[in-house]
Design a protein around this motif. Structure first.
Motif, PDB file in Angstrom:
ATOM      1  N   ASN A 139       1.062  51.924  38.040  1.00  0.00           N
ATOM      2  CA  ASN A 139       1.693  53.241  37.926  1.00  0.00           C
ATOM      3  C   ASN A 139       2.751  53.295  36.827  1.00  0.00           C
ATOM      4  O   ASN A 139       3.566  54.209  36.802  1.00  0.00           O
TER       5      ASN A 139
ATOM      6  N   ILE B 139       4.661  63.393  38.533  1.00  0.00           N
ATOM      7  CA  ILE B 139       3.214  63.590  38.412  1.00  0.00           C
ATOM      8  C   ILE B 139       2.983  64.370  37.133  1.00  0.00           C
ATOM      9  O   ILE B 139       3.602  65.411  36.908  1.00  0.00           O
TER      10      ILE B 139
ATOM     11  N   SER C 102      -7.481  62.138  41.592  1.00  0.00           N
ATOM     12  CA  SER C 102      -7.475  62.189  40.127  1.00  0.00           C
ATOM     13  C   SER C 102      -8.814  61.711  39.569  1.00  0.00           C
ATOM     14  O   SER C 102      -9.324  62.265  38.598  1.00  0.00           O
TER      15      SER C 102
ATOM     16  N   SER D 217      -7.097  66.425  34.992  1.00  0.00           N
ATOM     17  CA  SER D 217      -6.779  65.145  35.612  1.00  0.00           C
ATOM     18  C   SER D 217      -5.271  65.068  35.775  1.00  0.00           C
ATOM     19  O   SER D 217      -4.533  65.898  35.247  1.00  0.00           O
TER      20      SER D 217
ATOM     21  N   ASN E 193      -1.790  62.161  36.884  1.00  0.00           N
ATOM     22  CA  ASN E 193      -1.341  60.782  37.039  1.00  0.00           C
ATOM     23  C   ASN E 193      -0.010  60.760  37.778  1.00  0.00           C
ATOM     24  O   ASN E 193       0.850  61.603  37.558  1.00  0.00           O
TER      25      ASN E 193
ATOM     26  N   ARG F  31      -0.260  69.052  28.559  1.00  0.00           N
ATOM     27  CA  ARG F  31       0.274  68.070  29.499  1.00  0.00           C
ATOM     28  C   ARG F  31       1.548  68.610  30.133  1.00  0.00           C
ATOM     29  O   ARG F  31       2.453  69.056  29.438  1.00  0.00           O
TER      30      ARG F  31
ATOM     31  N   THR G 258      -3.647  60.236  45.769  1.00  0.00           N
ATOM     32  CA  THR G 258      -3.408  60.844  44.458  1.00  0.00           C
ATOM     33  C   THR G 258      -4.359  60.246  43.426  1.00  0.00           C
ATOM     34  O   THR G 258      -4.971  60.966  42.638  1.00  0.00           O
ATOM     35  N   ARG G 259      -4.487  58.918  43.423  1.00  0.00           N
ATOM     36  CA  ARG G 259      -5.365  58.259  42.445  1.00  0.00           C
ATOM     37  C   ARG G 259      -6.831  58.603  42.686  1.00  0.00           C
ATOM     38  O   ARG G 259      -7.588  58.807  41.751  1.00  0.00           O
TER      39      ARG G 259
ATOM     40  N   THR H 130       3.370  58.396  38.594  1.00  0.00           N
ATOM     41  CA  THR H 130       4.031  57.262  37.957  1.00  0.00           C
ATOM     42  C   THR H 130       5.509  57.198  38.322  1.00  0.00           C
ATOM     43  O   THR H 130       6.098  58.186  38.754  1.00  0.00           O
TER      44      THR H 130
ATOM     45  N   GLU I 188       5.774  60.222  30.010  1.00  0.00           N
ATOM     46  CA  GLU I 188       6.235  60.180  31.401  1.00  0.00           C
ATOM     47  C   GLU I 188       7.609  59.522  31.525  1.00  0.00           C
ATOM     48  O   GLU I 188       8.436  59.946  32.335  1.00  0.00           O
TER      49      GLU I 188
END
Length: 202
Positions: free
Chosen positions: A131, A194, A108, A118, A120, A165, A104-105, A122, A137
Motif C-alpha cells: 500500500n 484513497i 479495485s 480504478s 487505490n 485522478r 478495497t483491493r 494507501t 498520493e
C-alpha cells in the motif's frame, strides 16, 4: 483610375470583413471549447467524488462488522496481517476474514477489469508494504494531515491513457482500531487516502 480605386476599396472591405468574421468565429469557438472542457472536467470530478464516497461507505460497513467471512476457495488467500484470519465450521468448511483493506483491493481489481475506473488505497505508515503511496498520493496525504486541502486532483497519463485522478483522505473511526490500534491512531486521524482514476480518453 476611378474603377481601380473602387476595386481596391472593395478588396480591402472584403479582407477586413473576412478577417473580422474569422476573428469573431475564432473567439466563439475558443469560448465554447473552453466552456465544454470545463463542463467535462466538472462531470468527471463529480463522478470521482461519488466513487470515492461509495468506496469509503463500503469500507465503513465492513469495518463496523469487524470483518466479513468469505468461503475460502482455490486462489483465495488469507490476510497475512490478521491474527487467526481463518475460521473452520463444524462441517470442515474454511472461511477467511475480509477486512476493509482486502475488499478495497478486490473491488479495485474488478473495476480495472471493467475498464470504467480504478482506485487505490494507501498510507505512508500502513501495515501492508504493497500500500506504499506514489508521488501524487504522498503529496495528497501530506496535505490532508496538515489540513491544507480537503481533497486533491489532477490530470495525468497512466499506461498511455489520460486519466483524471482524485484523492481524498481516509479518516480513522473507532471501528478501524481493531486492526490499526497498534499504529497509535485515534478516531479523527488521517489514516491515509484513497485515490480514484477515471479514464478521460472517451
Amino acid at each position: 483610375m476611378l474603377s481601380l480605386i473602387k476595386s481596391r476599396i472593395s478588396l480591402k472591405y472584403v479582407l477586413v470583413t473576412a478577417g473580422t468574421t474569422f476573428f469573431i468565429f475564432a473567439l466563439v469557438y475558443l469560448f465554447v471549447s473552453r466552456t465544454l472542457e470545463n463542463h467535462i472536467l466538472e462531470q468527471v470530478q463529480k463522478q470521482a467524488i461519488i466513487l470515492h464516497k461509495q468506496i469509503v461507505l463500503t469500507r465503513q460497513w465492513v469495518s463496523d462488522q469487524n470483518h466479513v467471512l468469505v468461503r475460502k476457495t482455490a486462489g483465495k488467500h488469507s490476510d497475512p496481517f490478521l491474527q487467526d484470519p481463518d475460521i473452520t465450521d463444524t462441517l470442515g468448511r474454511t472461511y477467511t476474514k475480509i477486512t476493509p483493506s482486502i475488499i478495497t483491493r478486490e473491488l479495485s481489481g474488478y473495476a480495472m477489469k471493467s475498464g470504467a475506473y480504478s482506485f487505490n488505497i494507501t498510507n505512508i505508515n500502513g501495515l501492508n508494504p504493497a500500500n506504499k503511496p506514489d508521488e501524487f498520493e504522498t503529496m495528497a496525504i501530506d496535505l490532508f494531515k496538515t489540513g491544507k486541502a480537503p481533497d486533491v486532483s489532477r490530470i495525468e497519463k497512466r499506461n498511455g491513457t489520460t486519466v483524471f485522478r482524485y484523492a481524498a483522505p481516509l479518516i480513522v473511526t473507532g471501528s478501524c482500531l481493531s486492526c490499526h490500534g497498534k499504529q497509535h491512531l485515534v478516531p479523527g486521524d488521517v489514516g491515509g487516502c484513497i485515490s480514484v482514476y477515471v479514464p478521460m480518453d472517451r
